[in-house]
Motif scaffolding. Structure first.
Motif, PDB file in Angstrom:
ATOM      1  N   ILE A   1      16.452  15.684  15.978  1.00 15.17           N
ATOM      2  CA  ILE A   1      15.862  17.212  15.979  1.00 15.17           C
ATOM      3  C   ILE A   1      16.951  18.122  16.466  1.00 15.17           C
ATOM      4  O   ILE A   1      17.690  17.667  17.726  1.00 15.17           O
ATOM      5  CB  ILE A   1      14.619  17.562  16.576  1.00 15.17           C
ATOM      6  CG1 ILE A   1      14.527  16.923  17.967  1.00 15.17           C
ATOM      7  CG2 ILE A   1      13.486  16.838  15.643  1.00 15.17           C
ATOM      8  CD1 ILE A   1      13.172  17.521  18.504  1.00 15.17           C
ATOM      9  N   ALA A   2      17.112  19.258  16.132  1.00 16.85           N
ATOM     10  CA  ALA A   2      18.261  20.309  16.598  1.00 16.85           C
ATOM     11  C   ALA A   2      17.594  20.997  17.777  1.00 16.85           C
ATOM     12  O   ALA A   2      16.360  21.153  17.643  1.00 16.85           O
ATOM     13  CB  ALA A   2      18.847  21.132  15.732  1.00 16.85           C
ATOM     14  N   PRO A   3      18.480  21.451  18.801  1.00 17.54           N
ATOM     15  CA  PRO A   3      17.674  22.375  19.792  1.00 17.54           C
ATOM     16  C   PRO A   3      17.287  23.528  19.142  1.00 17.54           C
ATOM     17  O   PRO A   3      17.849  24.031  18.088  1.00 17.54           O
ATOM     18  CB  PRO A   3      18.944  22.703  20.521  1.00 17.54           C
ATOM     19  CG  PRO A   3      19.887  21.560  20.363  1.00 17.54           C
ATOM     20  CD  PRO A   3      19.647  21.171  18.972  1.00 17.54           C
ATOM     21  N   GLY A   4      16.335  24.045  19.432  1.00 12.95           N
ATOM     22  CA  GLY A   4      15.417  25.191  18.687  1.00 12.95           C
ATOM     23  C   GLY A   4      14.427  24.842  17.707  1.00 12.95           C
ATOM     24  O   GLY A   4      14.407  25.814  17.161  1.00 12.95           O
ATOM     25  N   ALA A   5      14.607  23.603  17.278  1.00 10.85           N
ATOM     26  CA  ALA A   5      13.723  23.437  16.196  1.00 10.85           C
ATOM     27  C   ALA A   5      12.224  23.963  16.382  1.00 10.85           C
ATOM     28  O   ALA A   5      11.880  23.886  17.328  1.00 10.85           O
ATOM     29  CB  ALA A   5      13.525  21.829  15.925  1.00 10.85           C
ATOM     30  N   SER A   6      11.641  24.332  15.307  1.00 10.03           N
ATOM     31  CA  SER A   6      10.119  24.630  15.288  1.00 10.03           C
ATOM     32  C   SER A   6       9.376  23.492  15.528  1.00 10.03           C
ATOM     33  O   SER A   6       9.877  22.528  15.635  1.00 10.03           O
ATOM     34  CB  SER A   6      10.013  25.350  14.011  1.00 10.03           C
ATOM     35  OG  SER A   6       9.804  24.366  13.054  1.00 10.03           O
ATOM     36  N   SER A   7       8.104  23.813  16.151  1.00 10.63           N
ATOM     37  CA  SER A   7       7.147  22.961  16.360  1.00 10.63           C
ATOM     38  C   SER A   7       6.747  22.094  15.218  1.00 10.63           C
ATOM     39  O   SER A   7       6.600  20.871  15.302  1.00 10.63           O
ATOM     40  CB  SER A   7       5.661  23.517  17.042  1.00 10.63           C
ATOM     41  OG  SER A   7       5.055  24.462  16.415  1.00 10.63           O
TER      42      SER A   7
ATOM     43  N   ILE B   1      14.119  15.664  23.650  1.00  7.61           N
ATOM     44  CA  ILE B   1      12.595  15.204  23.480  1.00  7.61           C
ATOM     45  C   ILE B   1      11.618  16.211  24.445  1.00  7.61           C
ATOM     46  O   ILE B   1      10.748  16.370  23.944  1.00  7.61           O
ATOM     47  CB  ILE B   1      12.326  13.786  23.646  1.00  7.61           C
ATOM     48  CG1 ILE B   1      13.140  13.128  22.729  1.00  7.61           C
ATOM     49  CG2 ILE B   1      10.941  13.367  23.857  1.00  7.61           C
ATOM     50  CD1 ILE B   1      12.961  11.528  22.549  1.00  7.61           C
ATOM     51  N   ALA B   2      12.024  16.210  25.605  1.00  8.96           N
ATOM     52  CA  ALA B   2      11.300  17.028  26.708  1.00  8.96           C
ATOM     53  C   ALA B   2      11.018  18.376  26.365  1.00  8.96           C
ATOM     54  O   ALA B   2       9.962  18.992  26.373  1.00  8.96           O
ATOM     55  CB  ALA B   2      11.683  16.807  28.111  1.00  8.96           C
TER      56      ALA B   2
ATOM     57  N   ASP C   1       8.873   4.681  17.773  1.00  5.48           N
ATOM     58  CA  ASP C   1       9.476   3.556  17.288  1.00  5.48           C
ATOM     59  C   ASP C   1      10.862   3.570  17.836  1.00  5.48           C
ATOM     60  O   ASP C   1      12.080   2.813  17.838  1.00  5.48           O
ATOM     61  CB  ASP C   1       9.634   2.901  16.245  1.00  5.48           C
ATOM     62  CG  ASP C   1      10.096   4.027  15.115  1.00  5.48           C
ATOM     63  OD1 ASP C   1      10.511   5.005  15.503  1.00  5.48           O
ATOM     64  OD2 ASP C   1      10.348   3.653  14.023  1.00  5.48           O
ATOM     65  N   ARG C   2      11.362   4.699  18.676  1.00  2.00           N
ATOM     66  CA  ARG C   2      12.644   5.045  18.998  1.00  2.00           C
ATOM     67  C   ARG C   2      12.755   6.057  20.259  1.00  2.00           C
ATOM     68  O   ARG C   2      11.462   6.762  20.435  1.00  2.00           O
ATOM     69  CB  ARG C   2      13.585   5.539  18.194  1.00  2.00           C
ATOM     70  CG  ARG C   2      13.253   6.997  17.406  1.00  2.00           C
ATOM     71  CD  ARG C   2      13.887   7.344  16.447  1.00  2.00           C
ATOM     72  NE  ARG C   2      15.278   7.165  16.315  1.00  2.00           N
ATOM     73  CZ  ARG C   2      16.150   7.502  15.437  1.00  2.00           C
ATOM     74  NH1 ARG C   2      15.778   7.875  14.408  1.00  2.00           N
ATOM     75  NH2 ARG C   2      17.595   7.306  15.688  1.00  2.00           N
ATOM     76  N   ARG C   3      13.807   5.895  21.088  1.00  2.00           N
ATOM     77  CA  ARG C   3      13.897   6.603  22.211  1.00  2.00           C
ATOM     78  C   ARG C   3      14.117   8.268  22.010  1.00  2.00           C
ATOM     79  O   ARG C   3      13.739   9.200  22.795  1.00  2.00           O
ATOM     80  CB  ARG C   3      14.709   6.243  23.264  1.00  2.00           C
ATOM     81  CG  ARG C   3      14.805   6.798  24.578  1.00  2.00           C
ATOM     82  CD  ARG C   3      16.152   6.371  25.777  1.00  2.00           C
ATOM     83  NE  ARG C   3      15.906   6.924  26.740  1.00  2.00           N
ATOM     84  CZ  ARG C   3      15.743   6.435  27.919  1.00  2.00           C
ATOM     85  NH1 ARG C   3      15.576   5.312  28.083  1.00  2.00           N
ATOM     86  NH2 ARG C   3      15.914   7.310  28.934  1.00  2.00           N
ATOM     87  N   SER C   4      14.728   8.531  20.986  1.00  2.00           N
ATOM     88  CA  SER C   4      15.101  10.069  20.908  1.00  2.00           C
ATOM     89  C   SER C   4      14.893  10.434  19.301  1.00  2.00           C
ATOM     90  O   SER C   4      14.862   9.329  18.435  1.00  2.00           O
ATOM     91  CB  SER C   4      16.736  10.272  21.156  1.00  2.00           C
ATOM     92  OG  SER C   4      17.436   9.540  20.462  1.00  2.00           O
TER      93      SER C   4
ATOM     94  N   GLN D   1       6.912  16.998  12.310  1.00  2.00           N
ATOM     95  CA  GLN D   1       7.404  16.169  11.205  1.00  2.00           C
ATOM     96  C   GLN D   1       8.305  14.914  11.549  1.00  2.00           C
ATOM     97  O   GLN D   1       8.115  13.732  11.035  1.00  2.00           O
ATOM     98  CB  GLN D   1       7.918  16.872  10.254  1.00  2.00           C
ATOM     99  CG  GLN D   1       7.110  17.831   9.432  1.00  2.00           C
ATOM    100  CD  GLN D   1       8.001  18.676   8.300  1.00  2.00           C
ATOM    101  OE1 GLN D   1       9.234  18.819   8.458  1.00  2.00           O
ATOM    102  NE2 GLN D   1       7.192  19.380   7.577  1.00  2.00           N
ATOM    103  N   ALA D   2       9.236  15.103  12.576  1.00  2.00           N
ATOM    104  CA  ALA D   2      10.014  14.214  13.005  1.00  2.00           C
ATOM    105  C   ALA D   2       9.106  13.083  13.771  1.00  2.00           C
ATOM    106  O   ALA D   2       9.420  11.841  13.647  1.00  2.00           O
ATOM    107  CB  ALA D   2      11.076  14.453  13.984  1.00  2.00           C
TER     108      ALA D   2
END
Length: 76
Positions: free
Chosen positions: A44-50, A9-10, A38-41, A55-56
């Motif tokens: 999304i995959a590492p390297g996901a686009s902005s 997330i960071a 509504d959730r902590r994480s 969208q997530a």
């Protein structure tokens, strides 16, 4: 020590949470958005686009706030 979900997330926030600068007559405007999810994480995959991150986030928003700040030189 942050877990892997916190780190993802960071990293995602760093990709998309930069100010948008818009030229104004004598100052710049910066727009910030804060989303309560509504959730902590997010899944999304590492390297996901902005776009993937946004969208997530959009699928999990409980509430949101926006802030517009101005920055410019003082005219004394």
């Amino acid at each position: 020590m942050p877990n892997a979900a916190d780190t993802n997330i960071a990293q995602a926030v760093r990709q998309v949470a930069h100010p948008l600068t818009v030229a104004a007559s004598d100052c710049d405007r910066y727009f910030f958005k804060l989303h309560a999810l509504d959730r902590r994480s997010l899944d999304i995959a590492p390297g996901a686009s902005s776009e993937d991150v946004l969208q997530a986030v959009d699928a999990r928003v409980l509430d949101a706030a926006e802030l517009m700040g101005r920055y410019g030189r003082a005219n004394f």
